[in-house]
Design a protein around this motif. Structure first.
Motif, mmCIF file in Angstrom:
data_model
loop_
_atom_site.group_PDB
_atom_site.id
_atom_site.type_symbol
_atom_site.label_atom_id
_atom_site.label_comp_id
_atom_site.label_asym_id
_atom_site.label_seq_id
_atom_site.Cartn_x
_atom_site.Cartn_y
_atom_site.Cartn_z
ATOM 1 N N GLY A 4 0.497 16.225 -1.723
ATOM 2 C CA GLY A 4 0.881 15.230 -0.724
ATOM 3 C C GLY A 4 0.717 13.815 -1.253
ATOM 4 N N THR A 5 0.448 12.907 -0.352
ATOM 5 C CA THR A 5 0.403 11.495 -0.711
ATOM 6 C C THR A 5 -1.048 11.014 -0.807
ATOM 7 N N ALA A 6 -1.305 10.196 -1.811
ATOM 8 C CA ALA A 6 -2.639 9.620 -1.983
ATOM 9 C C ALA A 6 -2.491 8.195 -2.483
ATOM 10 N N VAL A 7 -3.534 7.390 -2.287
ATOM 11 C CA VAL A 7 -3.518 6.040 -2.831
ATOM 12 C C VAL A 7 -4.799 5.797 -3.620
ATOM 13 N N ILE A 8 -4.606 5.297 -4.841
ATOM 14 C CA ILE A 8 -5.750 4.889 -5.662
ATOM 15 C C ILE A 8 -5.933 3.409 -5.409
ATOM 16 N N GLY A 18 0.441 -6.247 -20.454
ATOM 17 C CA GLY A 18 -0.909 -6.246 -21.006
ATOM 18 C C GLY A 18 -1.973 -6.848 -20.125
ATOM 19 N N ASP A 19 -1.575 -7.356 -18.949
ATOM 20 C CA ASP A 19 -2.568 -7.931 -18.034
ATOM 21 C C ASP A 19 -3.148 -6.851 -17.124
ATOM 22 N N ALA A 20 -4.318 -7.115 -16.588
ATOM 23 C CA ALA A 20 -4.916 -6.219 -15.607
ATOM 24 C C ALA A 20 -4.928 -6.937 -14.272
ATOM 25 N N THR A 21 -4.286 -6.348 -13.264
ATOM 26 C CA THR A 21 -4.231 -7.002 -11.948
ATOM 27 C C THR A 21 -4.645 -6.020 -10.862
ATOM 28 N N PRO A 22 -5.274 -6.530 -9.797
ATOM 29 C CA PRO A 22 -5.634 -5.652 -8.677
ATOM 30 C C PRO A 22 -4.351 -5.077 -8.072
ATOM 31 N N ALA A 23 -4.319 -3.748 -7.893
ATOM 32 C CA ALA A 23 -3.130 -3.115 -7.304
ATOM 33 C C ALA A 23 -3.505 -1.749 -6.745
ATOM 34 N N ASP A 24 -2.702 -1.278 -5.789
ATOM 35 C CA ASP A 24 -2.832 0.092 -5.301
ATOM 36 C C ASP A 24 -1.797 0.957 -6.012
ATOM 37 N N ASP A 30 2.071 15.033 -8.034
ATOM 38 C CA ASP A 30 1.504 14.710 -9.351
ATOM 39 C C ASP A 30 2.098 13.444 -9.962
ATOM 40 N N THR A 31 2.837 12.678 -9.149
ATOM 41 C CA THR A 31 3.655 11.585 -9.683
ATOM 42 C C THR A 31 3.303 10.248 -9.024
ATOM 43 N N ILE A 32 3.461 9.175 -9.804
ATOM 44 C CA ILE A 32 3.284 7.829 -9.257
ATOM 45 C C ILE A 32 4.527 7.489 -8.437
ATOM 46 N N ALA A 33 4.309 7.178 -7.140
ATOM 47 C CA ALA A 33 5.450 6.858 -6.276
ATOM 48 C C ALA A 33 5.715 5.365 -6.239
ATOM 49 N N ALA A 34 4.649 4.566 -6.285
ATOM 50 C CA ALA A 34 4.831 3.112 -6.200
ATOM 51 C C ALA A 34 3.579 2.392 -6.682
ATOM 52 N N ILE A 35 3.779 1.179 -7.177
ATOM 53 C CA ILE A 35 2.664 0.265 -7.446
ATOM 54 C C ILE A 35 2.745 -0.794 -6.345
ATOM 55 N N ALA A 36 1.702 -0.858 -5.541
ATOM 56 C CA ALA A 36 1.751 -1.725 -4.356
ATOM 57 C C ALA A 36 0.677 -2.805 -4.454
ATOM 58 N N PRO A 37 0.871 -3.918 -3.737
ATOM 59 C CA PRO A 37 -0.174 -4.953 -3.740
ATOM 60 C C PRO A 37 -1.523 -4.370 -3.299
ATOM 61 N N ALA A 38 -2.598 -4.894 -3.872
ATOM 62 C CA ALA A 38 -3.933 -4.369 -3.575
ATOM 63 C C ALA A 38 -4.216 -4.391 -2.076
ATOM 64 N N GLY A 39 -4.677 -3.263 -1.554
ATOM 65 C CA GLY A 39 -5.072 -3.183 -0.158
ATOM 66 C C GLY A 39 -3.922 -3.064 0.827
ATOM 67 N N SER A 40 -2.695 -2.934 0.315
ATOM 68 C CA SER A 40 -1.530 -2.939 1.215
ATOM 69 C C SER A 40 -1.227 -1.568 1.811
ATOM 70 N N VAL A 41 -1.789 -0.492 1.190
ATOM 71 C CA VAL A 41 -1.509 0.852 1.724
ATOM 72 C C VAL A 41 -2.626 1.186 2.707
ATOM 73 N N THR A 42 -2.318 1.137 3.969
ATOM 74 C CA THR A 42 -3.375 1.284 4.990
ATOM 75 C C THR A 42 -3.192 2.516 5.857
ATOM 76 N N SER A 43 -2.129 3.281 5.613
ATOM 77 C CA SER A 43 -1.844 4.443 6.467
ATOM 78 C C SER A 43 -3.047 5.386 6.538
ATOM 79 N N GLU A 44 -3.390 5.803 7.751
ATOM 80 C CA GLU A 44 -4.541 6.687 7.986
ATOM 81 C C GLU A 44 -4.323 8.059 7.356
ATOM 82 N N SER A 45 -3.059 8.465 7.278
ATOM 83 C CA SER A 45 -2.759 9.826 6.806
ATOM 84 C C SER A 45 -2.755 9.925 5.276
ATOM 85 N N THR A 46 -2.873 8.787 4.592
ATOM 86 C CA THR A 46 -2.846 8.811 3.125
ATOM 87 C C THR A 46 -4.267 8.989 2.581
#
Ligand SMILES: [Zn+2]
Length: 499
Positions: A4-8, A18-24, A30-46
């Motif tokens: 299913g869906t998960a957020v790191i 080569g930069d390191a930036t805060p991101a979700d 088993d696949t990366i679905a999206a790179i999202a702004p840090a803290g932007s994925v708030t869905s309870e079901s994730t």
């Protein structure tokens, strides 16, 4: 695989520049679905995966290793490639099926602990790559959790037959020792690989079969064509040790009347599935040949230094559009399975050639070679090697409190120029943790330790007579090959004159 869906969330993510930036990182199965702004994925079901205080980088990919080296690590020191090959019968001989599994587990665990998530394994399976032998190596990678191309390392000539006039140079009492160390008939080997390819049951995105005619000089033309045909018929990646030593270059010119790459081209071996390991002693025309056929190179700077083979110049190959990946080589010649060290050496050895600093391999490029470049060598560039939507979630989590990363001034420069693997805390492959808080989850490590010690003691006994025989041959081989290799210095193309 239906997770299913998960957020790191909470970590720093390394970006392509080569930069390191805060991101979700949003994962789907088993696949990366999206790179999202840090803290932007708030869905309870994730499902949430906490990566606070972690630097998240793409898994490093080892473009060239040998799983049989795991049980033989530390066995040699001042070995040239040729004296290493002479030691091969005792280093890798007498193995049981359990030993094959164990050796591959040791190799895979070391890679994993040091941030590597996939490899190209040229596995020796003497005398024949049977289904059981392949299964044991595949099972090891499956248990540890890393992806692999498993390419049986095969030949139809012994090392002693491969070097012109070498057998004739042995005195009467030593020649039978060398002649006794033979290979099985080529057709037997090819039939075994054909059978394995026909019945391969492992998921191709996890464990893929390849074929590795080990060194062109060790393969008759008929055998090399047989390997080529298997690669074409079954879509297998094909890798060979190409021009790894000066001896090989001289021997090829003498035997084929052309370079090693020219010889492979004549046999129709070059192509997009082809990769050359090492490629030290190649000239500009050979670089052109590999490039024009869409081939790849696995660069092994640590092994090349360790065996005294020289320094491969990757800049011309990269400039010609060849996919260049980075490898460690096996534990008998490298000796560690540390892709951080391999990246670091890739960057550093690029600086000994007569070029301005702008043409050196820098940190961002070295990291790209050890991820995207190596993925192309494995033929997996569409699924691994990047943190990007659509790519597998093969991720390495480094501890930002580790001294290597404190303070964090430039993530990629610190990873390539300074990191040694000790900051690796967790590794995720296909969205599942396989290393967690420094522990390998898929194997019973204390049991592996006991078994490895027992196997090493037993193999020492089993291979004692072979070892004694090859050690009698070693001084003569060393002397003969040093003399032969020196002739390469008379060639128009020298080690540091590719550009
Ligand atoms: Zn190798």
């Amino acid at each position: 695989m239906a997770k299913g869906t998960a957020v790191i969330t909470g970590g720093l993510v390394l970006t392509a520049n080569g930069d390191a930036t805060p991101a979700d990182l949003l994962l789907h199965d088993d696949t990366i679905a999206a790179i999202a702004p840090a803290g932007s994925v708030t869905s309870e079901s994730t499902r949430r995966i906490d990566a606070t205080n972690r630097l998240i980088i793409p898994g490093l990919i080892n473009a060239h290793t040998h799983s049989h080296g795991g049980l033989a690590k530390g066995s040699g020191d001042r070995w040239s490639l040729e004296t290493l090959l002479n030691a091969g019968p005792w280093l890798n001989g007498g193995r049981t099926e359990d030993d094959r599994y164990l050796s591959a587990v040791l190799t895979a665990v070391e890679m994993l602990r040091k941030g590597c998530t996939a490899c190209y394994d040229l596995a020796a399976m003497l005398p024949v790559p049977t289904a059981a032998a392949l299964d044991n190596v595949a099972r090891a990678y499956t248990d540890v959790g890393i992806r692999a191309v498993i390419a049986p390392m095969v030949a139809d000539r012994s090392f002693y037959q491969a070097i012109p006039d070498l057998l004739d140079a042995f005195p009467g009492d030593l020649r039978p020792l060398a002649e006794a160390l033979r290979t099985v008939p080529g057709e037997t080997t090819l039939a075994a690989i054909r059978d394995a390819a026909t019945h391969w049951s492992y998921p191709r995105d996890r464990i893929r079969l390849g074929v590795a005619p080990t060194i062109p000089l060790h393969c008759s033309e008929e055998f090399m064509r047989g390997c080529r045909d298997l690669a074409i018929e079954h879509g297998l990646p094909l890798q060979t040790h190409l021009a790894e030593s000066a001896v090989q270059r001289v021997a090829a010119l003498r035997q084929y009347g052309t370079t090693l790459t020219g010889h492979l081209d004549r046999l129709g071996v070059l192509g997009p599935r082809f990769s050359a390991a090492h490629a030290i002693w190649i000239d500009a025309a050979e670089v052109d040949l590999i490039a024009s056929h869409g081939g790849a190179i696995a660069h092994n700077p640590g092994s090349n230094l360790r065996l005294g083979n020289g320094i491969a110049d990757m800049r011309p190959a990269i400039a010609r559009g060849i996919h260049v990946g980075v490898g460690t080589d096996g534990s008998s010649s490298a000796d560690n399975q540390n892709m951080f060290e391999a990246m670091r050496l890739t960057a550093f050895v690029s600086r000994v050639f007569d070029r301005p600093p702008e043409d050196w391999i820098g940190a961002v490029e070295a990291l790209r070679l050890a991820t995207e470049g190596s993925a192309a060598v494995l033929g997996m560039q569409d699924i691994i090697g990047k943190i990007a939507p659509g790519f597998k979630a093969d991720l390495v989590f480094l501890d930002l409190d580790n001294v290597n990363l404190v303070p964090l001034n430039h993530a990629t420069q610190q990873l390539v120029n300074g990191e040694d693997g000790t900051a690796v805390r967790d590794v995720m492959i296909g969205g599942d943790y396989v290393l967690r808080d420094g522990a390998v989850l898929g194997v019973d490590w204390p049991r592996v330790v006991t078994q490895a010690r027992e196997a090493a003691a037993r193999l020492k006994e089993t291979n004692a007579a072979t070892r004694a025989a090859t050690e009698r041959l070693a001084p003569l081989i060393s002397q003969f090959c040093v003399g032969l290799g020196r002739q390469a210095h008379d060639l128009p193309r020298r080690l540091m004159a590719h550009a």
